[in-house]
Design a protein around this motif. Structure first.
Motif, PDB file in Angstrom:
ATOM      1  N   ASN A 177       0.830  -1.206   0.000  1.00  0.00           N
ATOM      2  CA  ASN A 177       0.000   0.000   0.000  1.00  0.00           C
ATOM      3  C   ASN A 177       0.866   1.259   0.000  1.00  0.00           C
ATOM      4  O   ASN A 177       1.389   1.660   1.042  1.00  0.00           O
ATOM      5  CB  ASN A 177      -0.923  -0.015   1.218  1.00  0.00           C
ATOM      6  N   TRP A 225     -10.966  -1.039  -0.842  1.00  0.00           N
ATOM      7  CA  TRP A 225     -10.112  -2.215  -0.993  1.00  0.00           C
ATOM      8  C   TRP A 225     -10.891  -3.510  -0.879  1.00  0.00           C
ATOM      9  O   TRP A 225     -10.591  -4.489  -1.579  1.00  0.00           O
ATOM     10  CB  TRP A 225      -8.987  -2.180   0.050  1.00  0.00           C
ATOM     11  N   SER A 242      -3.043   2.028  -5.485  1.00  0.00           N
ATOM     12  CA  SER A 242      -2.602   2.670  -4.239  1.00  0.00           C
ATOM     13  C   SER A 242      -1.663   3.838  -4.528  1.00  0.00           C
ATOM     14  O   SER A 242      -1.683   4.840  -3.801  1.00  0.00           O
ATOM     15  CB  SER A 242      -1.931   1.646  -3.322  1.00  0.00           C
TER      16      SER A 242
END
Length: 433
Positions: A177, A225, A242
């Motif tokens: 991420n 997500w 991301s």
């Protein structure tokens, strides 16, 4: 899904608008050294302060004004030597710790506070140093080692808070991420909102910021997500998403907060106390204690609670964990919530350490990834160990390389270590293909 994304966007917009700061695209005004001289509660005016590079080249000088304030712009980030001319102190006023020369590091866009504690009475000079008026003694090598050791440990704890969250998320979802740095910034901005704009105490603002950060982590997984996960979006695609989310959030922060780094209203000019060889501001000790307690609590929860065991089961084998009756989505959402709270706490402590800026999370993101990679991706203990190594190395590397290159040195050391142990210090060997 569309409604959830709209709600998330509206929430972020409302929160940022509540800062009460006019929209601006201004970038950081530059780096500087600054401080406030006080004898008790009384400001001390007319004291000369000089700044030098590590090589001894003069950078600038200033004289404290009627409020005791002074400021010296510096050309770039780096470590500087700041000398207080003791001959200009008023009669009867001395340095409490006898240290008239300090070597504070300055990061990009930072207005670094440099504190010289003053008191009435005789100076407590360090034996063996030259304490003649007007000739501040240079810090000894031992003092510099002690300062580097503590600053490395303090910075390691900040990195560890962010690295622990990102490692838990990777371990349970496999997602790298790149927007995690913006969660760090978000926590610092929320604390700034409640502390400076609304006027709450910093400790309460920090608690609220951590709670909002945890909520932001939950909302991210619930609205975004989790939806991608249910659609079985591959990990490369989610990583690229991301990166885009990171860029978008960063410039939203820049638009509403502005490019100038700002300080919290509490504890932004706190004098350091001498603890043996260490000169430490009490606010940093409190932040260290909070970080250690939180890290120990999360580590204990992973090892000693049912939720922790379920989290480790999901990280090891999600399919087998689901077959065993574990609600995998619920565990992942819990991990996102914890990761958001840890990132927000890292942002609050980082804001206390070096002021609040729109890009502060992005600036340490590479170091967080380096710590997680060095320790072993997906292992919480590895993230902690990697953070300690990275934090210490970037501080002590300034003894041999310019301060501006200390991050490059840390990444170079990371590459060398991974050449001999690609899985990281505590990572496990895995077969690819």
């Amino acid at each position: 899904m569309r409604r959830a994304v709209i709600m998330l966007t509206a929430f972020l917009a409302c929160v940022m608008l509540s800062f009460g700061i006019s929209a601006t695209s201004a970038w950081a005004d530059g780096e500087s050294l600054q401080g406030t001289l006080k004898n008790g509660d009384a400001p001390v005016a007319g004291v000369k302060i000089k700044a030098f590079t590590q090589d001894g080249a003069p950078v600038g000088e200033a004289t404290s004004d009627a409020q005791g304030k002074w400021s010296i712009p510096v050309p770039s980030a780096g470590t500087y030597r700041v000398d207080l001319d003791t001959s200009t102190l008023p009669s009867g006023v001395t340095l409490s710790n006898g240290r008239a020369s300090l070597t504070p590091p300055v990061v990009d866009g930072q207005a670094r506070n440099v504190l010289f504690p003053l008191s009435a009475g005789a100076a407590s000079g360090t034996p063996g140093q030259n304490n003649q008026p007007g000739t501040p003694a240079k810090p000894s090598s031992f003092d510099r080692y002690a300062d580097l050791f503590y600053s490395g440990l303090h910075f390691s704890l900040i990195i560890a808070l962010a690295a622990l969250g990102i490692s838990l998320i990777f371990g349970t979802t496999g997602l790298t991420n790149f927007a995690h740095g913006e969660l760090v910034t978000f926590g610092a901005l929320m604390a700034f909102l409640f502390n400076v704009t609304i006027g709450l105490p910093l400790w309460l603002s920090g608690l609220i910021a951590v709670a909002i950060g945890a909520g932001a982590g939950y909302v991210q997984d619930f609205a975004f997500w989790g939806w991608l996960r249910r659609r079985r979006t591959n990990l490369v695609t989610t990583m690229i998403i991301s990166i885009g989310l990171s860029l978008a959030l960063r410039y939203v922060f820049l638009y509403f907060f502005g490019g100038e780094a700002r300080a919290y209203s509490d504890f932004n000019a706190q004098a350091g106390h001498q603890y043996g060889p260490f000169l430490i501001a009490p606010k940093n000790l409190i932040c260290d204690a909070i970080a250690i307690v939180v890290i120990v609590a999360v580590s204990w929860a992973l090892l000693g609670t049912r939720l922790g065991k379920a989290t480790r089961a999901v990280a090891d084998n999600p399919a087998l964990a689901a077959a065993s009756g574990i609600n995998v989505d619920r565990i992942i959402r819990l991990v996102w919530t914890i990761g958001g709270g840890l990132a927000a706490l890292a942002g609050v402590i980082l804001g206390v350490y070096q002021n609040v800026g729109y890009g502060m999370g992005f600036q340490i993101l590479l170091l967080v990834f380096a710590a997680v990679t060095l320790g072993g991706f997906g292992t919480a203990w590895g993230a902690l160990l990697g953070s300690l190594v990275i934090g210490m190395f970037i501080q002590f590397s300034t003894l041999w390389i310019p301060t501006e290159l200390k991050t490059v040195g840390a990444l170079g050391a990371l590459i060398v270590i991974l050449l001999f142990r690609p899985q990281g210090i505590l990572g496990r060997r895995t077969r690819i293909g």
